[in-house]
Design a protein around this motif. Structure first.
Motif, short mmCIF file in Angstrom:
data_model
loop_
_atom_site.label_atom_id
_atom_site.label_comp_id
_atom_site.label_asym_id
_atom_site.label_seq_id
_atom_site.Cartn_x
_atom_site.Cartn_y
_atom_site.Cartn_z
N ASN A 197 0.82 -1.21 0.00
CA ASN A 197 0.00 0.00 0.00
C ASN A 197 0.86 1.27 0.00
O ASN A 197 0.55 2.26 0.67
N GLY A 198 1.97 1.25 -0.73
CA GLY A 198 2.80 2.44 -0.89
C GLY A 198 3.78 2.69 0.24
O GLY A 198 4.48 3.69 0.25
N ARG A 199 3.82 1.78 1.23
CA ARG A 199 4.78 1.93 2.33
C ARG A 199 5.68 0.70 2.35
O ARG A 199 5.44 -0.28 1.64
N ASP A 200 6.72 0.76 3.22
CA ASP A 200 7.51 -0.46 3.43
C ASP A 200 6.59 -1.55 3.96
O ASP A 200 5.64 -1.27 4.68
N LEU A 201 6.90 -2.78 3.61
CA LEU A 201 6.09 -3.90 4.08
C LEU A 201 6.04 -3.88 5.62
O LEU A 201 7.08 -3.92 6.27
N PRO A 202 4.83 -3.80 6.22
CA PRO A 202 4.76 -3.76 7.68
C PRO A 202 5.22 -5.09 8.30
O PRO A 202 5.14 -6.13 7.65
#
Lengths: 253, 249
Positions: A197-202
């Protein structure tokens, strides 16, 4: 020749005969199948696998969605390897987290010309792909997420896939062990994803790197990857793998 | 007394009937197990514990368990997409449940295709579904339904000389409910939906297909219940004999 040696020879001859016979039975479809462990259910899984490989086009892509379709996304299974029961795993993972996963490596080995360790920066250096797809959990729920990563085929190309390669085995820091065939491994939507979702993988979704195998059920998309082994023979993981623990190896259904 | 061959159930009818019966039992058992793991139904493509269901069934400890960590936003900007981890050990027997479901589905599809092909070849559907001892009409169905509800037991024939309600319900199960179950089931397969994405459009998405799969299952179970009641009321032993050995009344 001793009686024992004769017995062994005869047994080998029998085994060879049975192997040749099953080869004839399989005909042109010399596909390697996961072991059934004597279970009719695993035999049914293999029927599904063979039927899908014979009847469905190998190149078809799963549907991709728009950002407006992104949905809430439960994190199940291991959601933080730093809380693992095995102290060594928890400590290693905590150290990676502290270094921003700078110390983390994906080990690539097996039937490749150039085995070695890949850092997150190495993987980000390869051409990336972003796709918004549906995650289908065996439990019955679905969620739509955006994944950014490097197609697995790019990494396999860079590592130099040998002609004898047939399967790719994956291992995770939280102890999972699974494999996919080359048709899925080389599929354009099969990603080693480092972004969501546009961020680093949580962390809850498998940081720093998880697999996306879009044409199979969610549990094939392993989180917290550490190792990738290219093999000539199907490795179901034995006691660590799915079939022996009562779960299907192929989950296209 | 032996009834005339054309009035008894054909051998392929008897054979496929019992294979289908065993498969439906296995599918219903495993299907309920699968539903117990996630007893929530949705409409559209996505649906999970962090989204509102259209129906939640109280059929396992997974019903409204609420064991979730704090919700974390997973999309920048406005939007309701969140993530959370489960803090609750759910009921999950899908290892055997899913595999039994698909194994039984394979066998049922084989039996179903055999039944339909043999039925077309033998003129079974033309003679005993469309035709029959009285023409199929709304009036005939209505009269037959009232007689059933009043408790009048139809005369069992031990063969395919079906009454109006019987013909309509058999045709509905064979040509409507069964194909709907197969197609909505296939829609939930990620590999099949990749090869045939039109399935997702036809049923309105994965979770819609799952909800319709459940609705069709509920309809099939109503049919099975009515079928069993009528078999028992019209003479269980005689009906079972007619559907097995098939040549005695």
């Amino acid at each position: 020749m001793s009686a024992l040696a004769r017995l062994v020879t005869r047994r080998e001859a029998l085994a060879a005969g049975i192997a040749a016979g099953s080869g004839v039975l399989l005909g042109g479809c010399a596909r390697q199948l996961p072991p059934t462990y004597g279970s009719l259910l695993r035999l049914g899984d293999n029927l599904t696998y063979v039927a899908h490989r014979m009847l469905l086009p190998g190149e078809s892509l799963v549907r991709e969605y728009s950002r407006a379709d992104l949905s809430s996304f439960p994190a199940v299974g291991t959601i933080d390897s730093a809380s693992a029961r095995r102290a060594a795993v928890a400590e290693t993972y905590r150290r990676w987290q502290d270094s921003g996963f700078g110390e983390w490596r994906l080990q690539v080995s097996g039937a490749v010309a150039r085995p070695g360790g890949w850092s997150l920066a190495d993987l980000r250096g390869l051409p990336s792909r972003t796709q918004i797809t549906k995650h289908t959990c065996e439990e019955g729920w679905t969620a739509i997420g955006e994944w950014t990563g490097v197609p697995l085929s790019r990494v396999l190309d860079a590592a130099g896939l040998q002609p004898s390669a047939r399967f790719v085995t994956f291992k995770s820091i939280d102890g999972w062990y699974d494999s996919i065939d080359l048709l899925d491994a080389l599929h354009p939507q099969t990603l080693l994803a480092y972004g969501m979702n546009g961020r680093d993988l949580p962390i809850a979704h498998g940081a720093p790197l998880r697999l996306r195998v879009e044409r199979q059920i969610g549990y094939k998309s392993m989180k917290f990857l550490t190792e990738l082994v290219v093999t000539e023979h199907l490795d179901d993981g034995g006691a660590r793998g799915n079939p022996k623990n009562g779960w299907a190896w192929y989950t296209g259904i | 007394m032996t009834i005339a061959p054309d009035r008894a159930h054909a051998r392929w009818v008897r054979l496929t009937h019992w294979v289908a019966a065993a498969c439906v039992a296995a599918l219903a058992f495993s299907g309920v197990e699968i539903l117990m793991v996630h007893p929530r139904l949705y409409w559209g493509e996505a649906g999970n514990d962090l989204m509102p269901p259209i129906l939640e069934l109280p059929i396992s400890r997974n019903h409204r368990h609420g064991g979730w960590t704090a919700l974390t936003p997973i999309v920048d900007g406005p939007g309701a997409a969140v993530s959370a981890g489960r803090t609750f050990e759910i009921f999950n027997q899908n290892g055997w449940g899913r595999s039994l479901h698909f194994l039984a589905a394979w066998v049922l599809v084989a039996a179903g295709v055999t039944y339909v092909l043999a039925g077309v070849a033998a003129g079974h559907f033309r003679r005993h579904f469309a035709g029959g001892r009285e023409p199929l009409s709304i009036a005939a169905l209505w009269r037959d339904l009232r007689e059933h509800l009043r408790g009048a037991v139809p005369v069992p024939t031990g063969g395919p000389d079906y009454g109006p309600l019987q013909r309509a319900s058999y045709a509905g199960v064979v040509f409507l409910v069964a194909p709907l179950l197969v197609l909505t089931g296939l829609t939930m397969s990620p590999a099949v939906a990749a090869a045939a994405p039109a399935l997702l459009d036809v049923f309105g998405g994965h979770q819609s297909a799952r909800t319709l799969h459940f609705a069709a299952f509920a309809g099939l179970m109503l049919f099975v219940a009515a079928h069993l009641v009528m078999v028992i009321r019209s003479g269980l032993g005689r009906q079972v004999r007619a559907m097995t050995v098939g040549d005695r009344t």
